[in-house]
Design an enzyme around this catalytic site. Structure first.
Site, PDB file in Angstrom:
ATOM      1  N   ASP A 148       9.428  -6.329  34.207  1.00 58.65           N
ATOM      2  CA  ASP A 148       8.926  -4.985  34.538  1.00 58.65           C
ATOM      3  C   ASP A 148      10.128  -4.017  34.560  1.00 58.65           C
ATOM      4  O   ASP A 148      11.066  -4.219  35.329  1.00 58.65           O
ATOM      5  CB  ASP A 148       8.279  -5.038  35.926  1.00 58.65           C
ATOM      6  CG  ASP A 148       7.311  -3.909  36.181  1.00 58.65           C
ATOM      7  OD1 ASP A 148       6.098  -4.160  36.207  1.00 58.65           O
ATOM      8  OD2 ASP A 148       7.782  -2.775  36.367  1.00 58.65           O
ATOM      9  N   ARG A 206      -3.573  -0.457  34.253  1.00 58.89           N
ATOM     10  CA  ARG A 206      -2.340   0.324  34.408  1.00 58.89           C
ATOM     11  C   ARG A 206      -2.330   1.010  35.770  1.00 58.89           C
ATOM     12  O   ARG A 206      -3.365   1.160  36.419  1.00 58.89           O
ATOM     13  CB  ARG A 206      -2.184   1.324  33.263  1.00 58.89           C
ATOM     14  CG  ARG A 206      -1.675   0.638  32.006  1.00 58.89           C
ATOM     15  CD  ARG A 206      -1.606   1.564  30.816  1.00 58.89           C
ATOM     16  NE  ARG A 206      -2.891   1.735  30.181  1.00 58.89           N
ATOM     17  CZ  ARG A 206      -3.095   2.436  29.072  1.00 58.89           C
ATOM     18  NH1 ARG A 206      -2.068   3.039  28.496  1.00 58.89           N
ATOM     19  NH2 ARG A 206      -4.304   2.541  28.543  1.00 58.89           N
ATOM     20  N   ASN A 236      -5.506   1.998  38.302  1.00 57.25           N
ATOM     21  CA  ASN A 236      -5.656   1.019  39.389  1.00 57.25           C
ATOM     22  C   ASN A 236      -5.620   1.694  40.758  1.00 57.25           C
ATOM     23  O   ASN A 236      -6.500   1.495  41.588  1.00 57.25           O
ATOM     24  CB  ASN A 236      -4.516  -0.014  39.334  1.00 57.25           C
ATOM     25  CG  ASN A 236      -4.877  -1.223  38.477  1.00 57.25           C
ATOM     26  OD1 ASN A 236      -5.868  -1.204  37.752  1.00 57.25           O
ATOM     27  ND2 ASN A 236      -4.070  -2.256  38.538  1.00 57.25           N
ATOM     28  N   PHE A 237      -4.577   2.517  40.979  1.00 56.65           N
ATOM     29  CA  PHE A 237      -4.406   3.115  42.313  1.00 56.65           C
ATOM     30  C   PHE A 237      -5.557   4.071  42.640  1.00 56.65           C
ATOM     31  O   PHE A 237      -6.042   4.112  43.764  1.00 56.65           O
ATOM     32  CB  PHE A 237      -3.070   3.865  42.393  1.00 56.65           C
ATOM     33  CG  PHE A 237      -1.848   2.963  42.508  1.00 56.65           C
ATOM     34  CD1 PHE A 237      -1.967   1.573  42.455  1.00 56.65           C
ATOM     35  CD2 PHE A 237      -0.575   3.508  42.675  1.00 56.65           C
ATOM     36  CE1 PHE A 237      -0.842   0.746  42.552  1.00 56.65           C
ATOM     37  CE2 PHE A 237       0.550   2.696  42.781  1.00 56.65           C
ATOM     38  CZ  PHE A 237       0.415   1.322  42.713  1.00 56.65           C
ATOM     39  N   ARG A 271       6.363  -9.579  27.913  1.00 58.92           N
ATOM     40  CA  ARG A 271       6.103  -8.237  27.376  1.00 58.92           C
ATOM     41  C   ARG A 271       6.507  -8.122  25.914  1.00 58.92           C
ATOM     42  O   ARG A 271       6.246  -7.098  25.273  1.00 58.92           O
ATOM     43  CB  ARG A 271       6.886  -7.171  28.178  1.00 58.92           C
ATOM     44  CG  ARG A 271       6.404  -6.968  29.592  1.00 58.92           C
ATOM     45  CD  ARG A 271       7.290  -5.992  30.346  1.00 58.92           C
ATOM     46  NE  ARG A 271       6.899  -4.613  30.181  1.00 58.92           N
ATOM     47  CZ  ARG A 271       6.183  -3.903  31.060  1.00 58.92           C
ATOM     48  NH1 ARG A 271       5.763  -4.446  32.169  1.00 58.92           N
ATOM     49  NH2 ARG A 271       5.886  -2.645  30.833  1.00 58.92           N
ATOM     50  N   VAL A 293      -1.900   4.068  37.219  1.00 53.84           N
ATOM     51  CA  VAL A 293      -2.587   5.265  37.721  1.00 53.84           C
ATOM     52  C   VAL A 293      -4.073   4.969  37.940  1.00 53.84           C
ATOM     53  O   VAL A 293      -4.632   5.268  39.006  1.00 53.84           O
ATOM     54  CB  VAL A 293      -2.397   6.466  36.760  1.00 53.84           C
ATOM     55  CG1 VAL A 293      -3.215   7.658  37.238  1.00 53.84           C
ATOM     56  CG2 VAL A 293      -0.920   6.845  36.663  1.00 53.84           C
ATOM     57  N   GLN A 312      10.593   0.811  41.654  1.00 55.22           N
ATOM     58  CA  GLN A 312      10.701   1.044  40.206  1.00 55.22           C
ATOM     59  C   GLN A 312      10.100   2.412  39.884  1.00 55.22           C
ATOM     60  O   GLN A 312       9.184   2.855  40.576  1.00 55.22           O
ATOM     61  CB  GLN A 312      10.024  -0.085  39.396  1.00 55.22           C
ATOM     62  CG  GLN A 312       8.516  -0.155  39.443  1.00 55.22           C
ATOM     63  CD  GLN A 312       7.977  -1.020  40.586  1.00 55.22           C
ATOM     64  OE1 GLN A 312       8.539  -1.038  41.671  1.00 55.22           O
ATOM     65  NE2 GLN A 312       6.865  -1.700  40.345  1.00 55.22           N
ATOM     66  N   ARG A 327       8.576   5.468  37.067  1.00 54.63           N
ATOM     67  CA  ARG A 327       7.941   5.808  35.793  1.00 54.63           C
ATOM     68  C   ARG A 327       7.822   7.328  35.739  1.00 54.63           C
ATOM     69  O   ARG A 327       7.818   8.003  36.769  1.00 54.63           O
ATOM     70  CB  ARG A 327       6.538   5.198  35.663  1.00 54.63           C
ATOM     71  CG  ARG A 327       6.475   3.687  35.552  1.00 54.63           C
ATOM     72  CD  ARG A 327       7.096   3.152  34.282  1.00 54.63           C
ATOM     73  NE  ARG A 327       6.901   1.693  34.141  1.00 54.63           N
ATOM     74  CZ  ARG A 327       7.707   0.777  34.673  1.00 54.63           C
ATOM     75  NH1 ARG A 327       8.760   1.132  35.389  1.00 54.63           N
ATOM     76  NH2 ARG A 327       7.463  -0.513  34.471  1.00 54.63           N
ATOM     77  N   TYR A 343       4.294  -7.012  22.874  1.00 57.99           N
ATOM     78  CA  TYR A 343       4.069  -5.561  22.755  1.00 57.99           C
ATOM     79  C   TYR A 343       5.359  -4.857  22.320  1.00 57.99           C
ATOM     80  O   TYR A 343       5.381  -4.132  21.323  1.00 57.99           O
ATOM     81  CB  TYR A 343       3.593  -5.028  24.099  1.00 57.99           C
ATOM     82  CG  TYR A 343       3.226  -3.555  24.118  1.00 57.99           C
ATOM     83  CD1 TYR A 343       2.031  -3.115  23.547  1.00 57.99           C
ATOM     84  CD2 TYR A 343       4.052  -2.617  24.729  1.00 57.99           C
ATOM     85  CE1 TYR A 343       1.677  -1.767  23.591  1.00 57.99           C
ATOM     86  CE2 TYR A 343       3.704  -1.278  24.782  1.00 57.99           C
ATOM     87  CZ  TYR A 343       2.513  -0.852  24.209  1.00 57.99           C
ATOM     88  OH  TYR A 343       2.168   0.480  24.253  1.00 57.99           O
TER      89      TYR A 343
END
Ligand code: NAD
Ligand code: UDP
Length: 326
Positions: A277, A190, A194-195, A146, A192, A213, A215, A149
């Site tokens: 993550d 990402r 994806n789901f 990561r 949201v 985890q 968010r 970024y």
């Protein structure tokens, strides 16, 4: 300022998810908008509705190269934001953040205009302080997957503050927390999008790790309002300012909300957690509340309903897949 007194705003990454909403909003505010994008993750579809507007201009350009244009203010959003996409070509991701910042700061210096940087909660890495306040310096792996970024965005913040100290540039550094809404790309990768796509198609919902985890999810309209208020705030307010919704949810709870709101019977599947993550994330937005009078207005359920409606229409017109982490 141009002769017709319309403010001329440059939006880099303007064909992306946030950028396209920002372009629309700036046009509504009566600005002339110059949108530049290299279409790495953005698409013309996101800005098709603006193409006939004579106050909107689109230019294919990569921010890692210098740009000479005449504008009054710059919103620097160009950078892939989804882990799957920013890890696809990590060297280019760092270049986009760092060379892109240098080029856009140089432009801001020449035009003597304000410049807002779309920074990120990733500045805090896997945070040891919770919720995250702007004074926290973060806990970031400099050599992980990561890092292209995270460290790219951190270096961009450094450049913004050095241009401010060294050249007196008028900077605005916004640290954005996870934002979602219509015009996310169906295979953005990402959580949201994806789901929602998986739920609507009846495919398994891919939870990475055990889903504990957390968010904090902010609806796009709230973030755009924050951008506008921040850009128009007093010169002294350089930031960094956190912009995000302090509501905090586990990834498993997000999956369950999306199943409930779509009425989907998709099953949850658990796959490996990508490296580095972050375990948890929630913005302390006291500064934005005090200095910008800004607070998010759209609840997670309301925002998800609007986003689900968007993807429902989109998937009705074409067959999209989702991109998942490997
Ligand atoms: P996005 O991927 O949808 O949009 C990024 C846009 O930048 C795309 O249109 C892409 O084609 C363009 N781009 C990428 N590299 C470029 C380059 N070298 N030159 C020109 N254009 C380039 O992502 P987004 O969610 O709209 O994010 C926009 C900005 O906000 C990014 O800088 C991101 O880091 C920041 N941000 C977003 C979130 C979020 O949750 N959406 C959170 C934190 C920070
Ligand atoms: N995630 C997940 N399934 C997915 C996509 C993401 O469980 O299909 C998880 C991911 O591991 C992370 C969280 O959702 O813990 C948010 O991921 P996203 O890529 O949206 O953004 P991040 O905040 O990690 O940059």
């Amino acid at each position: 300022m141009s002769q017709n007194m319309r403010k001329r705003s440059l939006v880099t990454g303007g064909a992306g998810f946030l950028g396209s909403h920002l372009c629309s909003r700036l046009l509504q505010e009566g600005h002339d908008v110059l949108c530049i994008d290299n279409f790495f993750t953005g698409t013309k579809d996101n800005i098709l509705h603006l193409m006939d507007n004579p106050h909107f201009e689109l230019m294919r350009h990569d921010v890692t190269f210098p740009l000479y244009v005449e504008v009054d203010e710059i919103y620097n959003l160009a950078c892939p934001a989804s882990p799957v996409h920013y890890q696809h070509d990590p060297v280019q991701t760092t270049k986009t953040s760092v060379h892109g910042a240098i080029n856009m700061l140089g432009l801001a210096k020449r035009i003597k205009g304000r410049i807002l940087q779309a920074s990120t909660s990733e500045i805090y890495g896997d945070p040891q302080m919770h919720p995250q306040h702007e004074s926290y310096w973060g806990y970031v792996n400099p050599i992980g997957v990561r890092s292209c970024y995270d460290e790219g965005k951190r270096c961009a913040e450094t450049l913004f503050f050095d241009y401010h100290r060294q050249h007196g540039l008028n900077i605005k550094v916004a640290r954005i927390f996870n934002t979602y809404g219509p015009r996310m790309h169906p295979n953005d990768g990402r959580v949201v999008s994806n789901f929602i796509v998986q739920a609507l198609k009846g495919n398994p919902i891919t939870i990475y790790g055990n889903g504990d985890q957390t968010r904090s999810f902010c609806y796009v309209d709230d973030i755009i309002e924050g951008f506008i208020r921040f850009m128009d705030s007093s010169d002294e307010l350089t930031g960094p300012v956190n912009l995000g919704n302090p509501g905090e949810f586990t990834i498993k709870a997000l999956a369950e909300r999306i199943l409930a709101l779509t009425g989907s019977h998709s099953r949850l599947i658990y796959t490996s957690l990508p490296s580095d993550d972050p375990t948890r994330r929630r913005p302390d937005i006291t500064l934005a509340e005090e200095k910008l009078g800004w607070t998010p207005k759209i609840s997670l359920d309301k925002g998800l309903e609007r986003t689900i409606a968007y993807f429902d229409t989109l998937l009705g017109n074409a067959d999209y897949s989702v991109t998942t982490s490997t």
